[in-house]
Design a protein around this motif. Sequence first.
Motif, PDB file in Angstrom:
ATOM      1  N   GLN A 317       0.829  -1.205   0.000  1.00  0.00           N
ATOM      2  CA  GLN A 317       0.000   0.000   0.000  1.00  0.00           C
ATOM      3  C   GLN A 317       0.865   1.257   0.000  1.00  0.00           C
ATOM      4  N   CYS A 318       1.898   1.246   0.842  1.00  0.00           N
ATOM      5  CA  CYS A 318       2.786   2.416   0.931  1.00  0.00           C
ATOM      6  C   CYS A 318       3.375   2.759  -0.433  1.00  0.00           C
ATOM      7  N   TYR A 321       0.806   4.183  -2.822  1.00  0.00           N
ATOM      8  CA  TYR A 321       0.458   5.568  -2.505  1.00  0.00           C
ATOM      9  C   TYR A 321       1.510   6.523  -3.086  1.00  0.00           C
ATOM     10  N   GLY A 345       0.568   7.829   2.781  1.00  0.00           N
ATOM     11  CA  GLY A 345       1.699   6.929   2.562  1.00  0.00           C
ATOM     12  C   GLY A 345       2.733   7.043   3.665  1.00  0.00           C
ATOM     13  N   LEU A 348       1.453   5.373   6.908  1.00  0.00           N
ATOM     14  CA  LEU A 348       1.571   3.912   6.865  1.00  0.00           C
ATOM     15  C   LEU A 348       3.026   3.469   6.950  1.00  0.00           C
ATOM     16  N   ALA A 349       3.907   4.228   6.287  1.00  0.00           N
ATOM     17  CA  ALA A 349       5.337   3.874   6.299  1.00  0.00           C
ATOM     18  C   ALA A 349       5.886   3.863   7.715  1.00  0.00           C
ATOM     19  N   LEU A 357      11.827   1.308   2.592  1.00  0.00           N
ATOM     20  CA  LEU A 357      10.574   2.018   2.328  1.00  0.00           C
ATOM     21  C   LEU A 357      10.716   3.499   2.685  1.00  0.00           C
ATOM     22  N   ALA A 361      10.152   6.638   0.305  1.00  0.00           N
ATOM     23  CA  ALA A 361       9.132   7.603   0.722  1.00  0.00           C
ATOM     24  C   ALA A 361       9.695   9.017   0.795  1.00  0.00           C
TER      25      ALA A 361
END
Length: 728
Positions: A317-318, A321, A345, A348-349, A357, A361
Amino acid sequence: MIKKIFVIFLLLFYTTQSNHEVDSLNNLIIKSKNEIQNVDLLNQIGLILADSSIYEGLKFFEKANKLSKQIKYQKGLALSIYNCANVYYKNDYDSLSILFYETALPYFVMKKDTATFAEIYRKLEYINFSKMNYVKAFEYNYKLLEINTKLKLHSKVISNYISIGNLYLYQNKYYLAQEQYFSALKLSTKYKIDSLISDSYGNLGLINNLSRDFVSAEDYFKKALLIDEKFENKKRLIIGLINYGKNQKDKKEDDLALLSFMRAKAISEETKNTEFLNIILQEIGGIKINQLKYKEALIIFQDALTIDLNSNNIFGQCFNYFHLVKVKMLLKSDKLEIKAILDKGLELASKVNDLELYHYAYGITVDYYKWVGNEKEALKYFEMYSSVKDSLTTNSKSKDLGRLEGKYEAEKESNLKQNEIELLKSNEKQNSIITYASIIGFILASLLTYFAYRSYKVQNTANKLILIQKKSIEDTHKELKIKNEEILSSMRYAGHIQSIVLPWEEKIQQALPNHFILFKPKDIVSGDFYWFAETENEIFFALGDCTGHGISGSMLTMIGTMLLEQAVLQNKISKMEDVFTYVNNQFIKSVNSSKKTRDGMELAILKISKDTNTLNYCGVGINLYLTSNNKFVEYKAQKSSIGEDIELFKTHEISLNKSDRIYLFSDGFGDQNNSEGKKFGKSKLKNLIENTSTFNINEQKIQIENEFNLFKQREPQRDDVTLIGIQI
């Protein structure tokens, strides 16, 4: 270096045993008076419990270990250590598994238990491979190869050749890797093992892809696919289609790549194998971005997000996004809407807590704040991005053992050496030899100590002086090392900041889809820079080459970029000569006001008018080159530089035709020397550009860069190198 490689490992499955079975074995221990049998039972219980609780399993292996030493039961002792190693291996405690495997190994070698010590070699090879300890990995792989060849285990021999090839591949030794893959192909063809024939073709395809021989890579991937079509298990076919698609994408044949990825997607959905579906959708989305089909890319990434939401895959999902943030920026969507997706995002990260990640990000977040023009926030997130990047390079794979600490951990290290000695003792005669050897060793050591003491007394004064000098040298070396690291750290940070200032590649791609930028700084930071801007009716592109390179040159590039921004975007100056006059005057005021410095900048600026399809070029020190209707034309720049008193700047106005190509380059390419001290030269570079101008624009870049590397070889780069090509 290496892009992405699919390595498939055999997964080991263990049958979960019931508590009833453990209780039964415990009862047998209580009733049994046979201590050897009890050791075997303890090892069995440990194996059962280790599946659900590492700690509980290890406790029983420890009991088996202690009892084996008491009754001098070598096999039980070896198995208890081997079982511990397997538990650590299964749970990714690499250092501990290596330690225990190497301790247990001598017993199985001594007993000629080929199956077990071959399995230990295999696992030690894999662990060392994953830890990038390639020397050890080679050692164990060749031992395995020798065993498997002797036992005529053909499929395992072929797998060894592939593994050795992978080791060479990871060290960029493509030729040696290719030899191993050809050996694997020859044997797998001889013995008609289709799965290994396919693996060999796939690896040869990968080698050629990494060597940028996309045509040969395509041929090998096709051969692998023809074999993979036969298998009932479609997972292999899906991977083959992904590999083929990636190669076609690298080959700039996006349509063929898209067909391959779409077929992989269809098979994944048909077989309900979602393992690689996210990768496939991301590749499809990437192609749609390359094709400037941003709305279609948006739908693809939304589909990928839906899959991850349904499967509760927060990690996926991250990423999706952040993909959506990128596409929506390209679509110039509402900034607040994009910010909301970005925040989701990032939120969630923070729950996933994965360094890779975070790295991705923060990179996207930097792009977002650059896009909205908030340089302060962009720099803030860039610092976080850099910090995570540094952590990624130093973060080890070791894990906190938690509950394993305590009595077992405290005794493990002290017992380990004794375990190894006891494993090698096969009879009383060996014990006597060791005892006598120890006595003789003690006598020899005593004699050596006596003579060493006499020597020490004689040399004591000289040694003290040497030690003082050595310490002084070491302190100086340490101080220099710290200073050097501080300088390198500063340069790396300056390089990160400079990369923020350089234009966003996607913006250039959107305005000029057929272009390339060959940008090779001599040091971490560059004295060359390029600049891009787009207004409603005009596209501006500039190349600058500042005095010097490294830190000093990079500081001037910042000033050059800032002055171009002020002239074109803030002051709305459109005439080329006026842009040059503004940049020159402001440069003199800010840099050369004292007239005691000789800082300067060679600069070329292009302006492409969308309405009239005309090109305006103005340059000092950097010429313009144009290929049009099979003719190669050079437009000379003025022989001066920014920072000098120049009264008038000359502008060239050129009518453009479809497929015309424009080239700008700094002097670093031509000034590069080879091992004989000969420079590449400007004339040779012009000929190279002209001779490759019929190539696809991206293939032309590859060809030019290959020529540069081939000419330079091991010689250090002399200067910053920048070459820009634009096809109309």
